[in-house]
Enzyme design. Structure first.
Site, PDB file in Angstrom:
ATOM      1  N   ASN A 143      45.279  24.481  45.429  1.00 14.66           N
ATOM      2  CA  ASN A 143      46.281  24.611  44.365  1.00 14.66           C
ATOM      3  C   ASN A 143      46.436  23.281  43.630  1.00 14.66           C
ATOM      4  O   ASN A 143      46.338  22.203  44.223  1.00 14.66           O
ATOM      5  CB  ASN A 143      47.620  25.140  44.889  1.00 14.66           C
ATOM      6  CG  ASN A 143      48.182  24.369  46.060  1.00 14.66           C
ATOM      7  OD1 ASN A 143      47.450  23.783  46.842  1.00 14.66           O
ATOM      8  ND2 ASN A 143      49.501  24.374  46.188  1.00 14.66           N
ATOM      9  N   CYS A 176      46.834  28.420  41.246  1.00 14.44           N
ATOM     10  CA  CYS A 176      46.686  28.704  42.676  1.00 14.44           C
ATOM     11  C   CYS A 176      45.265  28.397  43.156  1.00 14.44           C
ATOM     12  O   CYS A 176      44.296  28.465  42.381  1.00 14.44           O
ATOM     13  CB  CYS A 176      46.957  30.181  42.954  1.00 14.44           C
ATOM     14  SG  CYS A 176      48.656  30.682  42.705  1.00 14.44           S
ATOM     15  N   GLU A 224      43.246  30.164  44.975  1.00 11.54           N
ATOM     16  CA  GLU A 224      42.301  31.281  44.858  1.00 11.54           C
ATOM     17  C   GLU A 224      41.675  31.323  43.468  1.00 11.54           C
ATOM     18  O   GLU A 224      40.487  31.569  43.306  1.00 11.54           O
ATOM     19  CB  GLU A 224      43.013  32.621  45.095  1.00 11.54           C
ATOM     20  CG  GLU A 224      43.663  32.765  46.454  1.00 11.54           C
ATOM     21  CD  GLU A 224      45.126  32.334  46.459  1.00 11.54           C
ATOM     22  OE1 GLU A 224      45.443  31.266  45.910  1.00 11.54           O
ATOM     23  OE2 GLU A 224      45.943  33.061  47.042  1.00 11.54           O
ATOM     24  N   CYS A 270      49.023  35.629  45.931  1.00 10.10           N
ATOM     25  CA  CYS A 270      50.102  36.087  45.048  1.00 10.10           C
ATOM     26  C   CYS A 270      49.601  37.237  44.167  1.00 10.10           C
ATOM     27  O   CYS A 270      48.395  37.486  44.060  1.00 10.10           O
ATOM     28  CB  CYS A 270      50.632  34.934  44.198  1.00 10.10           C
ATOM     29  SG  CYS A 270      49.587  34.507  42.792  1.00 10.10           S
ATOM     30  N   CYS A 281      46.981  36.324  41.469  1.00  9.76           N
ATOM     31  CA  CYS A 281      45.638  36.100  42.025  1.00  9.76           C
ATOM     32  C   CYS A 281      44.981  37.415  42.428  1.00  9.76           C
ATOM     33  O   CYS A 281      43.771  37.570  42.285  1.00  9.76           O
ATOM     34  CB  CYS A 281      45.703  35.134  43.206  1.00  9.76           C
ATOM     35  SG  CYS A 281      45.996  33.430  42.677  1.00  9.76           S
TER      36      CYS A 281
HETATM   37  N1  THU Z   1      49.971  29.129  45.727  1.00 11.45           N
HETATM   38  C1  THU Z   1      48.626  29.308  45.840  1.00 11.45           C
HETATM   39  O1  THU Z   1      47.833  28.360  45.688  1.00 11.45           O
HETATM   40  N2  THU Z   1      48.159  30.560  46.096  1.00 11.45           N
HETATM   41  C2  THU Z   1      48.951  31.662  46.249  1.00 11.45           C
HETATM   42  O2  THU Z   1      48.455  32.761  46.384  1.00 11.45           O
HETATM   43  C3  THU Z   1      50.407  31.520  46.265  1.00 11.45           C
HETATM   44  C4  THU Z   1      50.938  30.192  45.880  1.00 11.45           C
HETATM   45  C5  THU Z   1      50.488  27.782  45.436  1.00 11.45           C
HETATM   46  C6  THU Z   1      51.111  27.630  44.079  1.00 11.45           C
HETATM   47  C7  THU Z   1      52.042  26.455  44.301  1.00 11.45           C
HETATM   48  O3  THU Z   1      51.322  25.258  44.105  1.00 11.45           O
HETATM   49  C8  THU Z   1      52.435  26.557  45.764  1.00 11.45           C
HETATM   50  O4  THU Z   1      51.494  27.442  46.366  1.00 11.45           O
HETATM   51  C9  THU Z   1      53.835  27.083  45.997  1.00 11.45           C
HETATM   52  O5  THU Z   1      54.056  28.264  45.331  1.00 11.45           O
END
Ligand code: THU
Length: 138
Positions: free
Chosen positions: A47, A58, A60, A91, A94
């Site tokens: 991320n 994110c 992914e 999320c 994604c």
């Molecule tokens: N995040 C991800 O990298 N992937 C996800 O599927 C959910 C959330 C990150 C975004 C942000 O930098 C941190 O997690 C908190 O939400």
């Protein structure tokens, strides 16, 4: 092991490792992803947060966009991990982005000790939005 899915050990390790490269000074929540292509190549992502929070990307999507921008279209599996003891679940945004390249993609949702839950993207996002005909259940 369930033969329906490839052995994820290397992919899980790559996601846990990618997590260490997260740029997450605002949430402090580090995420790593590792995406396996049909040819066996792994693309990783972490991320990447921003002062303007909504511009955060994110892990992914970073992994997927790296791969697609290198010409990849065919994906087998994705592992996603954080520092949490909870399984790291992609999320909604994604899920939609991953589904663009196939509902059958296997997703390993990994916790901080390397254990995982496994589902397909189609299971994680049923009845997704699509502009492409005949792509539902792809
Ligand atoms: N995040 C991800 O990298 N992937 C996800 O599927 C959910 C959330 C990150 C975004 C942000 O930098 C941190 O997690 C908190 O939400």
């Amino acid at each position: 092991m369930n033969n329906k899915f490839p052995d994820p050990a290397g992919l899980v390790r790559a996601a846990l490792s990618a997590r260490t490269r997260a740029y997450a000074p605002y949430s402090g929540f580090r995420v790593g992803a590792a995406l396996l292509t049909g040819e066996g190549k792994i693309y990783t992502g972490c991320n990447i947060e921003n002062s303007s929070y909504g511009l955060t990307c994110c892990a992914e999507r970073v992994a997927l966009f790296k791969a697609v921008s290198e010409g990849e279209r065919n994906f087998k599996a994705l592992a996603v991990a954080s520092d949490s003891q909870e399984y790291c679940s992609p999320c909604g945004a994604c899920r939609q982005v991953l589904a663009e390249f196939g509902d059958r993609l296997t997703v390993y949702m990994v916790n901080n000790t390397g254990e995982y839950l496994v589902k397909t993207v189609g299971e994680l996002l049923p009845a997704r939005f699509s502009l492409l005909r005949d792509s539902a259940g792809e």
